[in-house]
Design a protein around this motif. Structure first.
Motif, PDB file in Angstrom:
ATOM      1  N   ARG A  36       1.061  37.216  61.107  1.00 45.58           N
ATOM      2  CA  ARG A  36       2.167  36.256  61.111  1.00 45.58           C
ATOM      3  C   ARG A  36       3.519  36.934  61.302  1.00 45.58           C
ATOM      4  O   ARG A  36       4.559  36.326  61.079  1.00 45.58           O
ATOM      5  CB  ARG A  36       2.152  35.368  59.868  1.00 45.58           C
ATOM      6  N   GLY A  73       5.699  32.924  56.432  1.00 45.84           N
ATOM      7  CA  GLY A  73       4.850  32.227  55.484  1.00 45.84           C
ATOM      8  C   GLY A  73       3.548  31.731  56.096  1.00 45.84           C
ATOM      9  O   GLY A  73       3.355  31.757  57.316  1.00 45.84           O
ATOM     10  N   LYS A  74       2.677  31.259  55.228  1.00 46.61           N
ATOM     11  CA  LYS A  74       1.395  30.702  55.650  1.00 46.61           C
ATOM     12  C   LYS A  74       1.606  29.509  56.576  1.00 46.61           C
ATOM     13  O   LYS A  74       0.877  29.315  57.533  1.00 46.61           O
ATOM     14  CB  LYS A  74       0.605  30.272  54.414  1.00 46.61           C
ATOM     15  N   TYR A  75       2.616  28.698  56.267  1.00 46.51           N
ATOM     16  CA  TYR A  75       2.953  27.534  57.082  1.00 46.51           C
ATOM     17  C   TYR A  75       4.288  27.790  57.772  1.00 46.51           C
ATOM     18  O   TYR A  75       5.315  27.938  57.098  1.00 46.51           O
ATOM     19  CB  TYR A  75       3.049  26.269  56.231  1.00 46.51           C
ATOM     20  N   THR A 109      12.161  32.140  54.677  1.00 45.08           N
ATOM     21  CA  THR A 109      10.810  32.152  54.115  1.00 45.08           C
ATOM     22  C   THR A 109      10.868  32.067  52.602  1.00 45.08           C
ATOM     23  O   THR A 109      11.675  32.756  51.958  1.00 45.08           O
ATOM     24  CB  THR A 109      10.052  33.425  54.545  1.00 45.08           C
ATOM     25  N   MET A 114       4.699  31.057  51.295  1.00 40.81           N
ATOM     26  CA  MET A 114       3.962  29.855  51.668  1.00 40.81           C
ATOM     27  C   MET A 114       4.566  29.185  52.906  1.00 40.81           C
ATOM     28  O   MET A 114       3.832  28.704  53.756  1.00 40.81           O
ATOM     29  CB  MET A 114       3.960  28.890  50.483  1.00 40.81           C
ATOM     30  N   ASN A 135       2.569  25.191  62.021  1.00 42.37           N
ATOM     31  CA  ASN A 135       1.560  26.043  62.669  1.00 42.37           C
ATOM     32  C   ASN A 135       1.090  25.421  63.984  1.00 42.37           C
ATOM     33  O   ASN A 135      -0.099  25.351  64.270  1.00 42.37           O
ATOM     34  CB  ASN A 135       0.383  26.300  61.731  1.00 42.37           C
TER      35      ASN A 135
END
Length: 156
Positions: A36, A73-75, A109, A114, A135
Motif C-alpha cells: 500500500r 491505510g487499509k482503506y 492517514t 485503517m 480501494n
C-alpha cells in the motif's frame, strides 16, 4: 531498515517481471500494491537489481502521482473534486470525512492505519457525481451523511 521478507518479496516480483530496465514501473506498481506504499529502501534495492541509477528510479517514482512513499491505510478513500463533483458539493463530503476520521489535508492517514483520505481531480464517473472510491470501489451520489455511514460500516 526493512525486514528481510520485504526484500524476498521484491525478488519474487522482479523474477516475475524480469530484471530489465523496462520492468521498473510494473515492479514498483506490484510492490506498492503489496504494501500500500512504495518503501524507499525497496526502490533503491530494485534499482540496484535492475542496474538502474538510483536517481533515475526515484525520478520515475516521483513523476507518477500514483506512487507514494508514505504508508497508507487499509482503506484508501479518494474523494473526487473534479468539476462535476465539485459543483455537486464534494467539499462538504470531504470535510465530513476529515471530521469523522480525525484527519486533515496535512494528515492523510489515521494512526491505526485503517484509513487514508485523498482528494483527486477526477475519478472518471462524472455522471455519478459526487463520487468517492474506497480501494477503487465506486460509491456514487454521495452525501456527507452517506459518507459517514460508509465509514461506520468499514469500521465494522
Amino acid at each position: 531498515m526493512l525486514d528481510q521478507t520485504y526484500y524476498d518479496k521484491a525478488d519474487e516480483i522482479i523474477a516475475e517481471h524480469g530484471a530489465h530496465h523496462a520492468s521498473l514501473i510494473p515492479i514498483i506498481q506490484d510492490i506498492q500494491t503489496e504494501y500500500r506504499y512504495l518503501p524507499p529502501e525497496l526502490l533503491s534495492y530494485v534499482a540496484k537489481k535492475l542496474g538502474i541509477n538510483e536517481a533515475k528510479a526515484y525520478s520515475v517514482a516521483t513523476f507518477y502521482e500514483n506512487f507514494s512513499f508514505e504508508p497508507k491505510g487499509k482503506y484508501i478513500i479518494k474523494v473526487c473534486d473534479g468539476t462535476a463533483c465539485h459543483v455537486r458539493r464534494s467539499i462538504p463530503i470531504l470535510e465530513r470525512l476529515y471530521s469523522e476520521l480525525g484527519l486533515s489535508p496535512e494528515k492523510a492517514t489515521t494512526d491505526d492505519m485503517m484509513f487514508t483520505l485523498e482528494t483527486v481531480s477526477c475519478l472518471g464517473a462524472c455522471g455519478l457525481a459526487p463520487v468517492l472510491t474506497v480501494n477503487d470501489k465506486v460509491y456514487p451520489a454521495m452525501t456527507p451523511d452517506a459518507a459517514a455511514e460508509l465509514i461506520r460500516e468499514l469500521r465494522g
